[in-house]
Motif scaffolding. Sequence first.
Motif, PDB file in Angstrom:
ATOM      1  N   SER A   1      15.098 -16.604  21.737  1.00 48.23           N
ATOM      2  CA  SER A   1      15.497 -16.872  20.354  1.00 48.23           C
ATOM      3  C   SER A   1      14.905 -18.183  19.836  1.00 48.23           C
ATOM      4  N   GLY A   2      14.313 -18.992  20.712  1.00 50.68           N
ATOM      5  CA  GLY A   2      13.788 -20.287  20.312  1.00 50.68           C
ATOM      6  C   GLY A   2      14.813 -21.390  20.409  1.00 50.68           C
ATOM      7  N   LYS A   3      15.852 -21.165  21.218  1.00 51.61           N
ATOM      8  CA  LYS A   3      16.968 -22.100  21.319  1.00 51.61           C
ATOM      9  C   LYS A   3      16.544 -23.447  21.918  1.00 51.61           C
ATOM     10  N   THR A   4      15.842 -23.391  23.041  1.00 52.44           N
ATOM     11  CA  THR A   4      15.427 -24.629  23.688  1.00 52.44           C
ATOM     12  C   THR A   4      14.435 -25.400  22.823  1.00 52.44           C
TER      13      THR A   4
ATOM     14  N   TYR B   1      13.863 -18.276  28.014  1.00 51.17           N
ATOM     15  CA  TYR B   1      14.533 -19.103  27.026  1.00 51.17           C
ATOM     16  C   TYR B   1      13.603 -19.749  26.016  1.00 51.17           C
ATOM     17  N   GLY B   2      12.408 -19.232  25.875  1.00 52.02           N
ATOM     18  CA  GLY B   2      11.515 -19.716  24.817  1.00 52.02           C
ATOM     19  C   GLY B   2      11.487 -18.710  23.701  1.00 52.02           C
ATOM     20  N   SER B   3      10.404 -18.669  22.974  1.00 56.07           N
ATOM     21  CA  SER B   3      10.223 -17.671  21.932  1.00 56.07           C
ATOM     22  C   SER B   3       8.772 -17.332  21.835  1.00 56.07           C
ATOM     23  N   VAL B   4       8.476 -16.097  21.496  1.00 57.78           N
ATOM     24  CA  VAL B   4       7.084 -15.702  21.356  1.00 57.78           C
ATOM     25  C   VAL B   4       6.370 -16.601  20.365  1.00 57.78           C
ATOM     26  N   SER B   5       7.042 -17.017  19.326  1.00 57.13           N
ATOM     27  CA  SER B   5       6.394 -17.831  18.314  1.00 57.13           C
ATOM     28  C   SER B   5       6.095 -19.228  18.820  1.00 57.13           C
ATOM     29  N   SER B   6       6.745 -19.666  19.886  1.00 53.29           N
ATOM     30  CA  SER B   6       6.486 -21.008  20.392  1.00 53.29           C
ATOM     31  C   SER B   6       5.051 -21.141  20.870  1.00 53.29           C
TER      32      SER B   6
END
Length: 588
Positions: free
Chosen positions: A253-256, A571-576
């Motif tokens: 979800s891009g939480k971290t 815990y990352g996101s594809v967009s990161s």
Amino acid sequence: MADELRLVLLGGFRSGKSNVAHSFLNVKCESDQMTTQCVKMEGNINGRKIILVDTPGWWKCDELCDTTERLKAELVRSTSICPPGPHVFLLVIEVDFDFSEKHRKVAEGHMQFISEDAWDQTIIVFTKLKHLDDKTIEQYVEREGENLNKLTQKCGNRYIGFDTDLDRNGSQAKELFRQIEKLVAENNGRFFKADARRLMDLEIKIKNVEEKATARAHQVLEKRRKLEEIKSDAEAEHDVTPLNIVLLGWVLSGKTLACSVILGADISFDKTVKCVRRCGEVNGRQVTVVDTPSFWKFLPYQLNADSVNIEILKAMDSSPDAILLVIPADTSFLEEQMEVILENIRPLGEKVWRQTMVLFTWGGSLGNKPIEYHIESEGDALVRLVEMCGNRYHVFESMSMSMRDDHTQVNQLLEKIEEMIMECALLESNDEHQGKNKKSQERETPSEWLRVEDVKKLLNEEWERSDAMMKEMLKTMSPQRFVRRGESLDVPLNLSGEVINTELFINKRKLKDALEREWNRREAIDNARIQYKLKCLDASAEMSSCADEEDIKMSCAKVNDWHQRQHLSDYGSVSSYEEHDKTEQDRD
């Protein structure tokens, strides 16, 4: 034959659609921003007027049901903004990944969402041809096997290779134009005519969503204005007191990354297996952010690792001033996501909603649409979640490293948190929020159930195995190596239980679909990592012919540093990956 040619470009995110559009029309691209809504372009080729519509890309691994309503609307709208309709659809597919059954079904689902009749007017355009090495595009199609062949057959075996980096003399653009003219001639100049009723219904729906979005925005502004009016001098002192924030959310979800944006700290992609407490100073105020392990997006609360549930409860021991529920804005939000969130929040107690705000990540995918439009367009499930949080929400439009120098979106978030704290203090003791009633469970045979503990073990082992495989692949990659993907996680058929108990067992039939969707975004991330590494390797190869030894060492060090930071699990996101270095990205 028509004097005017009207074309619509379709395809997956980062497939190279925008590059094809600009190269084909010989138009300079003025922006490297991703395509978030339909873009109409015009040009002239051999005396023929060309109207070309570029569309937002879909996630190549996501089923149609996991595509946002905004994107679906843009796909339908693409056929109406080049009236009276397009002569040809160009379906763009890059060749640097293994084309699986999943990718075929995703492409077919999105194409057929426009219309089943679209196939008769479609040409497949293959991009990123440098990954073919010395193979022809015909050899590639034959080698990829059944799934790609099924797709090309739907298009009458019409396909062409087009690589903007390799088309130095314009020969590929000329051949594409020739194939377009040929198809138009075969169809006797016939163009695609969209369903007028469907377009009218879409127009009405968009207008309705816009009105609701405007009303919601005004409602929030009015509420914030009233809170500001009653804010006393004593309450204003909260602006300098320490602030304690807890982040919750599902995997990827891009939480971290949001934690890093809030604190203006270095981006971390390490797997969050325990609560991570990070502190920093924001505008002279001490802010502590507790990042928690993520729960699943499609799988029920019972399948979380025990440590995830324990760590989330531990995070509450810090008596947080605010809880940010992180939801990515670049994917759909359905009733099943609402149920999963409710299951994971329920152990925290009903009063937790008073301290909870939705933090939308990857707001850049909205384009010029406000976050309220996304909330209303996704429908009842997301609307109910926002309202359970007291209509409190915020959006991070960008998650890139450059945002550390622009504190606007973080300052606005802290202002809203301060208002939420004040509102919570003013609330009456009774709780008006009610949990959603659980649906009754259908009776099924024992063979249809899997032991929860066995599935939990399988999930964690498979996720760690995927991490290890990706790390090894990144170590051994070279610019010439063609990227191949592994098989998707399957459901073991030898797991079963003897006694039906929904707390201890999970239905096997429902699990397979959930597992597939849970891993889809992971696959997109892995592909993004591979593509970025290949670009870095290509750049190093080009430098080797003209750069000195010191420059080469610096380039290699950069790649190694990137690899270390990219060791991400759930815990990352594809967009990161896509926003890490804008200069390295394709335009869509």
